[in-house]
Design a protein around this motif. Structure first.
Motif, PDB file in Angstrom:
ATOM      1  N   GLY A  46      13.148  -1.142  -6.463  1.00  0.00           N
ATOM      2  CA  GLY A  46      13.323   0.245  -6.033  1.00  0.00           C
ATOM      3  C   GLY A  46      12.100   1.125  -6.238  1.00  0.00           C
ATOM      4  N   ILE A  47      11.295   0.846  -7.244  1.00  0.00           N
ATOM      5  CA  ILE A  47      10.122   1.694  -7.517  1.00  0.00           C
ATOM      6  C   ILE A  47       8.927   1.314  -6.647  1.00  0.00           C
ATOM      7  N   GLY A  48       9.031   0.229  -5.889  1.00  0.00           N
ATOM      8  CA  GLY A  48       7.931  -0.167  -5.015  1.00  0.00           C
ATOM      9  C   GLY A  48       8.108   0.408  -3.617  1.00  0.00           C
ATOM     10  N   SER A  49       7.156   0.108  -2.748  1.00  0.00           N
ATOM     11  CA  SER A  49       7.238   0.676  -1.403  1.00  0.00           C
ATOM     12  C   SER A  49       7.944  -0.281  -0.442  1.00  0.00           C
ATOM     13  N   ASP A  50       8.329  -1.465  -0.935  1.00  0.00           N
ATOM     14  CA  ASP A  50       8.974  -2.448  -0.080  1.00  0.00           C
ATOM     15  C   ASP A  50      10.297  -2.850  -0.736  1.00  0.00           C
ATOM     16  N   ASP A  51      11.410  -2.385  -0.158  1.00  0.00           N
ATOM     17  CA  ASP A  51      12.686  -2.581  -0.853  1.00  0.00           C
ATOM     18  C   ASP A  51      13.387  -3.882  -0.468  1.00  0.00           C
ATOM     19  N   THR A  52      12.609  -4.838   0.061  1.00  0.00           N
ATOM     20  CA  THR A  52      13.247  -6.106   0.422  1.00  0.00           C
ATOM     21  C   THR A  52      12.889  -7.226  -0.553  1.00  0.00           C
ATOM     22  N   ARG A  53      12.266  -6.873  -1.670  1.00  0.00           N
ATOM     23  CA  ARG A  53      11.706  -7.938  -2.508  1.00  0.00           C
ATOM     24  C   ARG A  53      12.717  -8.491  -3.513  1.00  0.00           C
ATOM     25  N   ARG A  54      12.333  -9.621  -4.127  1.00  0.00           N
ATOM     26  CA  ARG A  54      13.208 -10.227  -5.133  1.00  0.00           C
ATOM     27  C   ARG A  54      12.428 -10.571  -6.395  1.00  0.00           C
ATOM     28  N   VAL A  55      13.148 -10.712  -7.491  1.00  0.00           N
ATOM     29  CA  VAL A  55      12.512 -10.791  -8.812  1.00  0.00           C
ATOM     30  C   VAL A  55      12.877 -12.080  -9.533  1.00  0.00           C
ATOM     31  N   PHE A  56      11.866 -12.739 -10.081  1.00  0.00           N
ATOM     32  CA  PHE A  56      12.053 -13.927 -10.937  1.00  0.00           C
ATOM     33  C   PHE A  56      11.505 -13.547 -12.307  1.00  0.00           C
ATOM     34  N   PHE A  57      12.303 -13.650 -13.368  1.00  0.00           N
ATOM     35  CA  PHE A  57      11.844 -13.204 -14.688  1.00  0.00           C
ATOM     36  C   PHE A  57      11.152 -14.299 -15.490  1.00  0.00           C
ATOM     37  N   THR A  58      10.135 -13.886 -16.234  1.00  0.00           N
ATOM     38  CA  THR A  58       9.402 -14.786 -17.148  1.00  0.00           C
ATOM     39  C   THR A  58       9.291 -14.094 -18.501  1.00  0.00           C
TER      40      THR A  58
ATOM     41  N   HIS B 264       0.222   4.744 -10.336  1.00  0.00           N
ATOM     42  CA  HIS B 264       1.337   4.358  -9.459  1.00  0.00           C
ATOM     43  C   HIS B 264       2.191   3.346 -10.220  1.00  0.00           C
ATOM     44  N   TRP B 265       3.420   3.156  -9.742  1.00  0.00           N
ATOM     45  CA  TRP B 265       4.218   2.087 -10.354  1.00  0.00           C
ATOM     46  C   TRP B 265       3.500   0.751 -10.157  1.00  0.00           C
ATOM     47  N   TYR B 266       3.035   0.513  -8.946  1.00  0.00           N
ATOM     48  CA  TYR B 266       2.290  -0.717  -8.646  1.00  0.00           C
ATOM     49  C   TYR B 266       0.930  -0.359  -8.058  1.00  0.00           C
ATOM     50  N   ALA B 267      -0.106  -1.032  -8.528  1.00  0.00           N
ATOM     51  CA  ALA B 267      -1.437  -0.780  -7.979  1.00  0.00           C
ATOM     52  C   ALA B 267      -1.491  -1.132  -6.501  1.00  0.00           C
ATOM     53  N   ALA B 268      -0.642  -2.082  -6.070  1.00  0.00           N
ATOM     54  CA  ALA B 268      -0.617  -2.468  -4.648  1.00  0.00           C
ATOM     55  C   ALA B 268      -0.458  -1.238  -3.759  1.00  0.00           C
ATOM     56  N   ASP B 269       0.337  -0.272  -4.240  1.00  0.00           N
ATOM     57  CA  ASP B 269       0.578   0.922  -3.433  1.00  0.00           C
ATOM     58  C   ASP B 269      -0.642   1.849  -3.437  1.00  0.00           C
TER      59      ASP B 269
ATOM     60  N   ILE C 111      -3.971   0.448  -3.703  1.00  0.00           N
ATOM     61  CA  ILE C 111      -5.055  -0.253  -3.001  1.00  0.00           C
ATOM     62  C   ILE C 111      -4.660  -0.598  -1.563  1.00  0.00           C
ATOM     63  N   GLY C 112      -3.403  -0.383  -1.220  1.00  0.00           N
ATOM     64  CA  GLY C 112      -2.993  -0.522   0.177  1.00  0.00           C
ATOM     65  C   GLY C 112      -2.791  -1.947   0.654  1.00  0.00           C
ATOM     66  N   VAL C 113      -2.134  -2.793  -0.167  1.00  0.00           N
ATOM     67  CA  VAL C 113      -1.810  -4.147   0.299  1.00  0.00           C
ATOM     68  C   VAL C 113      -0.340  -4.460   0.029  1.00  0.00           C
ATOM     69  N   ARG C 114       0.144  -5.463   0.732  1.00  0.00           N
ATOM     70  CA  ARG C 114       1.508  -5.956   0.541  1.00  0.00           C
ATOM     71  C   ARG C 114       1.428  -7.396   0.083  1.00  0.00           C
ATOM     72  N   PRO C 115       1.382  -7.603  -1.220  1.00  0.00           N
ATOM     73  CA  PRO C 115       1.239  -8.978  -1.704  1.00  0.00           C
ATOM     74  C   PRO C 115       2.474  -9.820  -1.385  1.00  0.00           C
ATOM     75  N   ASP C 116       2.265 -11.124  -1.269  1.00  0.00           N
ATOM     76  CA  ASP C 116       3.404 -12.029  -1.110  1.00  0.00           C
ATOM     77  C   ASP C 116       4.095 -12.232  -2.449  1.00  0.00           C
ATOM     78  N   LEU C 117       3.283 -12.265  -3.513  1.00  0.00           N
ATOM     79  CA  LEU C 117       3.797 -12.474  -4.864  1.00  0.00           C
ATOM     80  C   LEU C 117       3.072 -11.509  -5.801  1.00  0.00           C
ATOM     81  N   THR C 118       3.828 -10.844  -6.662  1.00  0.00           N
ATOM     82  CA  THR C 118       3.217  -9.934  -7.636  1.00  0.00           C
ATOM     83  C   THR C 118       3.609 -10.392  -9.028  1.00  0.00           C
TER      84      THR C 118
ATOM     85  N   VAL D  28       7.485 -10.873  -8.619  1.00  0.00           N
ATOM     86  CA  VAL D  28       8.223 -10.240  -7.534  1.00  0.00           C
ATOM     87  C   VAL D  28       7.744 -10.879  -6.235  1.00  0.00           C
ATOM     88  N   THR D  29       8.681 -11.357  -5.441  1.00  0.00           N
ATOM     89  CA  THR D  29       8.309 -12.076  -4.210  1.00  0.00           C
ATOM     90  C   THR D  29       8.762 -11.313  -2.982  1.00  0.00           C
TER      91      THR D  29
END
Ligand code: PLP
Length: 445
Positions: free
Chosen positions: A106-118, A269-274, A276-283, A300-301
């Motif tokens: 929810g805090i990112g700019s892409d609300d379709t992502r999923r999370v794997f915890f480590t 920002h919550w995420y630096a991706a937002d 630097i202006g990129v949409r990573p496949d994996l964060t 986050v994928t």
């Protein structure tokens, strides 16, 4: 005394017992631990001898909300009383993991992502690598195994994450590494002696040549930190990441963004991706996720990757502590504080002020320059005035001097001295950090 609060230890006796029984990371054999930290509050830490430190490193660049937050301690205790442990393997889940995953998306700019915890950053990088190779494998491109990385990178202490790091201690004396890693130049114009406006052209050209040479059909992913942290808090030129991303997309190469240091307000920002202006496949996330109050990380994928990995038997990798309920409860309390106290904006403001004040160091002969990006900053130390050559021994001993003489904790490195303070840094503390640099650096031979 409050329940659970221990008496202050005898520093010297503890250091002796430590020497007999602990094996420390990065402690030369002829030395031993001298600093026994006992408590912290805000940006301050105190040792067993009562000495106070200004923690301009936020621990290991992770303590966004500052030390000593009772609210986080209470969240941990509350969770331990209710459900101290349960797994997220197989068909198990629990409320804290679900809430945290929703929050991270929810805090990112892409609300379709999923999370794997480590449990931490290195583990996250290992998982991201497995995901990157596995996703190509499942899509019928099993030859995509190479990983592109960069000079001055740090991605962790595992065999694979260590090999992706430009960190000699991890690659000498440990036998063969997994291999199939190609290292590109870092976007570090100061070190390369280049004008920043030319740097991106050169770096993108180098990336394209490497892809040509190796063959796009053999490359799984490129991994990179938005800001090279251990490499010297180096932020790339603004056009670097968008142009790199374009090249990767064209060739079907995944982008793994290692945001272990940069997420959760470090760069405003919550995420630096937002930023630097990129949409990573994996964060890859860790550190500021819990401000260090509990070990936790996450990968986050994109939805696309999650769908591929979730098909046909599911993603067959996991750790005992994946999605630890106490870690998730702590992370939620930490994110609440960041949000409620407006720490993303506060970090940006404190960073701008720090960057401005650091300019006062430019007259010192061995200061090659200073830089700031969000609430990260660096002071380049050079071998001789006007040169860009680093000190052969790095800046580790200077960082120790700053600590011992002024009580301000900064990080040394191969070239620069760096800081990344808690996001709650005050104006007075900013000035204190710069004064500490000034006091020690102006006395260097
Ligand atoms: N990635 C980056 C950018 C880091 O700075 C670090 C640690 O400093 C890691 C990964 C590894 O994280 P951990 O030490 O939690 O395994």
């Amino acid at each position: 005394a409050e329940a659970g609060v221990r008496a202050r230890p005898d520093a010297r006796a503890l250091a002796d017992r430590d020497r007999a029984r602990l094996l420390h990371p990065f402690l030369p054999g002829e030395q031993h631990s001298r600093i026994v930290m006992v408590e912290g509050e805000g940006c301050r830490l105190r040792d067993a001898e009562g000495r106070e430190y200004l923690d301009a490193t936020a621990g290991m660049w992770l303590c966004q909300v500052g030390h000593g937050r009772r609210e986080i301690a209470e969240a941990a205790a509350g969770q331990m009383r209710t459900l101290e442990y349960s797994t997220v393997f197989w068909d198990y889940t629990h409320d804290r993991a679900v809430e945290l995953a929703e929050r991270l998306v929810g805090i990112g700019s892409d609300d379709t992502r999923r999370v794997f915890f480590t449990s931490g950053g290195s583990e996250g990088v290992e998982i991201a690598l497995r995901m990157a190779r596995n996703v190509h494998h499942r899509r019928g491109e099993p030859d995509r195994t190479w990983i592109l990385t960069r000079d001055s990178a740090y991605h962790g202490a595992g065999y694979a994450s260590g090999e992706l790091s430009d960190f000699p201690p991890y690659t000498t004396g440990f036998g063969p590494h997994p291999g199939q890693v190609h290292r590109l130049s870092a976007p570090y114009p100061f070190a390369a002696g280049e004008a920043p406006e030319k740097a991106t052209d050169l770096l993108v050209h180098e990336l394209e040549s490497a892809i040509d040479r190796i063959g796009a059909h053999r490359i799984a992913a490129l991994i990179g930190e938005p800001v090279l942290a251990l490499g010297g808090m180096v932020a790339p030129p603004p056009d670097y990441w968008p142009r790199v991303e374009q090249v990767l997309r064209r060739h079907g190469i995944l982008l793994i963004l290692d945001e272990v240091v940069t997420a959760f307000g470090r760069v405003g920002h919550w995420y630096a991706a937002d930023r630097i202006g990129v949409r990573p496949d994996l964060t890859v996330l860790s550190k500021g996720l819990t401000s260090g109050y509990f070990p936790l990380g996450a990968v986050v994928t994109s939805e696309d990757i999650a769908r591929t990995l979730g098909g046909d038997g599911g993603f067959p990798v996991g750790h005992t502590y994946s999605g630890h309920p106490v870690g998730c409860a702590v992370a939620l309390a930490n994110l609440d504080i960041i949000e409620r106290e407006g720490l993303l904006d506060a970090a940006e403001r404190a960073g701008a002020r720090l960057g401005e004040e650091l300019r006062s160091l430019h007259d010192i002969p061995l200061v090659g320059g200073t830089r700031q990006y969000g609430l990260t900053a660096a002071v380049e130390i050079v071998r001789a005035p006007g040169s860009r050559d680093p000190l052969p021994e790095g800046t580790y001993a200077i960082a120790d001097q700053i600590r011992d003489r002024t009580g301000v904790l900064v990080r040394g490195g191969p070239r620069a001295l760096t800081v990344a303070p808690p996001l709650v840094l005050s104006d007075r503390e900013t000035t204190e950090i710069v004064a500490a640099f000034g006091e020690v650096l102006s006395g260097l031979p």
